[in-house]
Write an enzyme that holds these catalytic residues in place. Structure first.
Site, mmCIF file in Angstrom:
data_model
loop_
_atom_site.group_PDB
_atom_site.id
_atom_site.type_symbol
_atom_site.label_atom_id
_atom_site.label_comp_id
_atom_site.label_asym_id
_atom_site.label_seq_id
_atom_site.Cartn_x
_atom_site.Cartn_y
_atom_site.Cartn_z
ATOM 1 N N HIS A 139 50.595 83.991 44.749
ATOM 2 C CA HIS A 139 50.605 82.468 45.501
ATOM 3 C C HIS A 139 50.141 83.286 47.103
ATOM 4 O O HIS A 139 49.404 81.916 47.235
ATOM 5 C CB HIS A 139 52.130 82.686 46.079
ATOM 6 C CG HIS A 139 52.078 83.345 46.517
ATOM 7 N ND1 HIS A 139 52.803 84.813 46.578
ATOM 8 C CD2 HIS A 139 52.226 83.973 48.699
ATOM 9 C CE1 HIS A 139 53.579 86.213 47.245
ATOM 10 N NE2 HIS A 139 52.548 84.738 48.624
HETATM 11 N N1 UDP Z 1 61.023 86.018 45.828
HETATM 12 C C1 UDP Z 1 62.190 85.153 45.049
HETATM 13 N N2 UDP Z 1 62.086 84.301 44.601
HETATM 14 C C2 UDP Z 1 61.596 83.180 44.299
HETATM 15 C C3 UDP Z 1 59.971 84.671 44.203
HETATM 16 C C4 UDP Z 1 59.986 85.596 44.294
HETATM 17 O O1 UDP Z 1 63.177 85.526 46.002
HETATM 18 O O2 UDP Z 1 60.819 82.506 43.364
HETATM 19 C C5 UDP Z 1 61.377 87.209 46.618
HETATM 20 C C6 UDP Z 1 60.424 88.281 45.689
HETATM 21 O O3 UDP Z 1 62.428 88.997 45.707
HETATM 22 C C7 UDP Z 1 60.592 89.263 47.375
HETATM 23 C C8 UDP Z 1 60.033 87.807 48.195
HETATM 24 O O4 UDP Z 1 60.150 86.672 47.181
HETATM 25 O O5 UDP Z 1 61.630 89.722 47.352
HETATM 26 C C9 UDP Z 1 58.419 88.322 47.705
HETATM 27 O O6 UDP Z 1 58.051 87.196 48.696
HETATM 28 P P1 UDP Z 1 56.274 86.610 48.306
HETATM 29 O O7 UDP Z 1 55.870 87.197 46.926
HETATM 30 O O8 UDP Z 1 56.810 85.366 49.140
HETATM 31 O O9 UDP Z 1 55.428 87.395 49.571
HETATM 32 P P2 UDP Z 1 55.293 88.598 49.875
HETATM 33 O O10 UDP Z 1 56.154 89.562 49.470
HETATM 34 O O11 UDP Z 1 53.716 88.448 48.584
HETATM 35 O O12 UDP Z 1 54.716 88.622 51.143
#
Ligand code: UDP
Length: 361
Positions: free
Chosen positions: A207
């Site tokens: 993403h």
């Molecule tokens: N996550 C979730 N469902 C999904 C995809 C990700 O619950 O379909 C959770 C994942 O387990 C983690 C968090 O969202 O705890 C990560 O968020 P994201 O990847 O959106 O953002 P980033 O960590 O890159 O800022």
């Protein structure tokens, strides 16, 4: 009694706040008011986390989403400022590196309300990432810098931050993984619904704007994932709404759905199940890189750099630039066979408690 005003807006922030808010609630000297900016708003990107992780609904819903970065951040700034004026908090608490983080920080700072930043000090050293700009600006003006790792602390010290502003507490996501992740078992859940065999599928998430907004990189990733799914093992990919939109706009969605199992975003507990029983995780998410490690699953990160360098150094995470993805299959096979040593870079699972104690002061 100290009043904390917490500004949240995006999926990973709800997840991180689940453990910190419950520690704040346990402290007699603290009270908390939560503002939801609305940056993520679909049920499966927002409300599901409040329900699953036992959080109270936010007291202020700003309902701001969409538009350019400037427009979104600007509208949030106006509205968060209004809430701060109404609530008169002693501290504004922000998480991570999103537009909601920056808007909360700027609004507080201009009203001379001290700011506490959870996940301070992370750096990709890539100023083209919107997240990097958000985190550097937030760290610069925050009063409490809660760092998750040694490298985050070193980054802040290297930028000339006064040591007394830095409190290394560990990673709140590790707290969440221990607290909520332990509830997740192999039976039932999304594995059964998708008919996936434990340890015989790859979990993918993509993403980051640097991948979704660059058609060449996105095409490279999709070709590579399609090839791996055809030649190696099934791939399950919960699609972030922005990624789904880009794939649709680029006409790639139908092609991809023939080889990869595309699903809507899932709740935290389903996500942990998918992570825990995967043979491998392929991602550009910050949180998912670490959760793979928490559940002892190797990870391939589809980015040019990562903020979580300690997992690359320890051999748990393999960094591959989506510009140079031709040997991805080889790296995936190497990662699948890797047996890295245990390491403990993210603390002891007590980060949330340490944050609440520090805020009491
Ligand atoms: N996550 C979730 N469902 C999904 C995809 C990700 O619950 O379909 C959770 C994942 O387990 C983690 C968090 O969202 O705890 C990560 O968020 P994201 O990847 O959106 O953002 P980033 O960590 O890159 O800022």
């Amino acid at each position: 009694m100290k009043k904390i005003l917490t500004v949240l807006g995006a999926r990973p922030q709800f997840i991180k706040a689940s453990v910190v808010s419950s520690e704040i609630a346990r402290h007699p000297g603290l009270t908390e008011v939560v503002v939801h900016t609305g940056q993520h708003f679909d049920n499966n990107m927002s409300e599901i986390f409040f329900q699953e992780l036992g959080m109270s609904p936010p007291m202020h819903q700003l309902d701001i989403h969409g538009g350019s970065h400037g427009e979104m951040t600007g509208r949030m700034l106006v509205e968060v400022e209004r809430v701060i004026k109404t609530e008169s908090p002693d501290v504004v608490l922000v998480y991570g590196d999103t537009n909601s983080t920056l808007a909360g920080t700027l609004a507080a700072c201009k009203l001379h309300v001290p700011v506490a930043h959870v996940e301070a000090g992370l750096r990709s050293f890539n100023m083209r990432m919107p997240e990097e700009v958000n985190r550097i600006l937030t760290d610069r003006v925050s009063d409490w810098l809660f760092t998750p790792t040694d490298s985050a602390t070193r980054n802040l010290l290297g930028e000339g931050t006064k040591p007394e502003r830095i409190i290394q507490v560990g990673d709140v996501m590790y707290d969440v993984a221990l607290h909520h992740g332990a509830r997740v078992m192999e039976e039932g859940g999304i594995l059964a619904r998708l008919n996936m065999m434990p340890k015989y599928y790859i979990l993918a998430t993509i993403h980051r704007a640097e991948n979704t907004d660059d058609p060449q990189r996105l095409r490279n990733i999709i070709n590579a994932l399609s090839q791996i799914a055809s030649e190696l093992m099934p791939i399950v990919w919960p699609l972030h709404p922005r990624t789904r939109q880009t794939l649709r706009n680029e006409g790639l969605l139908d092609h991809l759905s023939k080889t990869v199992v595309l699903i809507d975003p899932v709740g935290y507990l389903d996500m942990v199940q998918l992570e825990k029983y995967a043979a491998l995780v392929m991602t550009d998410s910050g949180g998912v890189q670490k959760e793979a490690f928490f559940h002892k699953v190797p990870c391939v990160t589809l980015r040019d750099e990562t903020e979580w360098v300690e997992l690359v150094e320890a051999g748990w995470n393999h960094l591959v630039s989506p510009y140079h993805i031709s040997d991805l299959l080889r790296i995936v096979q190497k990662a699948l066979q890797s047996r890295p040593e245990p390491v403990t870079p993210y603390g002891t699972g007590q980060a949330a408690a340490a944050i609440a104690s520090a805020l009491v002061g």
